[in-house]
Design an enzyme around this catalytic site. Structure first.
Site: not given
Ligand code: KIV
Length: 293
Positions: A46-47, A85, A115, A117, A185
């Site tokens: 989600d980055s 994510d 994924k 969190e 992280e």
């Molecule tokens: O969103 C993302 O890119 C991440 C990674 C940095 C682990 O969660």
């Protein structure tokens, strides 16, 4: 034919002490490059909210946007394992919401895992339900960007003995719930080392030191393409922002001085056809911008 990476591959790598190579991708051409270079796991993180869409945090990205990008990534991959994510507020409301959205990733975008969190009681239940349904889940602890406001900014987590012990407990709880791998992280090296030793599933570090079973970085950070800020844990292997800037400046200069395109970059009309065309045009008259005989 290269063998497709699966969750079993990661388990095997952990047992053999072989490091897992992970990176992020948000589009087809990047995913293709990473896959060809032998990256084991590609995360559609989600980055992308920040790196690809220009938002200040990861919060704004929607499920539909994540699915749109994940589809592009899976089209570019033949070997790597693709994880999508779950974005902010796509799994925190209740289990039904989490299951529906995780299912959408698998069904609509061909992601192979999701994924999420944190290790809240709801997340732990969600992980076991998803795993029961055949959806592999990757955990994410330490600095969890979706909680940036609650954590008071981008900060290292687990710096006191109590906080570190909580991280270790949460990691074990997520493993018991069924995750196949855990992102750590911004966690002190020794805490990540203890967690990696305690867990039977592999850990993937980002700012968590060298003892994790694998490493992940945001690809645009590694390539020096996203330059809004550079966390301390990033190692830049290229300066693409500079390369791109120079290339675009050169292109603009070429266009302005009619140096682009040249004849090799253009299409010719056969000479006899050009002659015929000119003869034809001589028989036309142009009035009010229109050709007529
Ligand atoms: O969103 C993302 O890119 C991440 C990674 C940095 C682990 O969660």
């Amino acid at each position: 034919m290269t063998k497709k990476v699966s969750t079993l591959t990661f388990q095997k790598y952990k047992q053999e002490g072989r490091k897992i190579v992970c990176l992020t991708a948000y589009d087809y051409s990047t995913a293709k490059i990473l896959d060809k270079a032998g990256v084991d796991l590609i995360l559609v993180g989600d980055s992308l909210a920040m790196v690809a869409l220009g938002h200040p945090t990861t919060h704004a990205v929607t499920m539909d946007e994540m699915i749109h990008h994940t589809k592009a990534v899976t089209r570019g991959v033949t070997r790597a394992f693709v994880v999508a994510d779950l974005p902010f507020m796509s799994y925190q409301v209740d289990q039904k919401q989490a299951i529906t959205n995780a299912g959408r990733f698998i069904k609509e975008s061909q992601a192979e895992a999701v994924k999420l969190e944190g290790a809240t009681p709801l997340n732990l239940e969600t992980v076991s339900r998803l795993v029961d349904m055949g959806i592999p889940v990757m955990g994410h602890l330490g600095f969890t960007p979706q909680s940036i406001h609650a954590l008071g900014g981008t900060r290292v987590q687990g710096r006191s003995a109590e906080q570190a012990a909580k991280l270790i407990q949460d990691s074990l709880a997520l493993e018991r719930a069924g995750i196949f791998s855990l992102v750590l992280e911004m966690v002190p090296t020794v805490v990540a080392k203890i967690i990696s030793e305690q867990l039977t599933i592999p850990t993937v570090g980002i700012g968590a030191g060298k003892y994790c079973d694998g490493q992940i970085l945001v690809t645009d950070d590694l390539l020096g393409k996203y330059t809004d800020f550079q966390p301390r844990f990033v190692r830049r292997y290229a300066n693409l922002a500079e390369v791109c800037n120079q290339s675009v400046t050169d292109y603009a200069e070429d266009v302005r001085r009619t140096g682009f395109p040249n004849d090799d970059e253009s299409f010719a009309l056969p000479e006899d056809e050009e002659e015929k065309l000119r003869a034809l045009l001589d028989t036309f008259s142009i009035s009010h911008g229109e050709l007529s005989c």
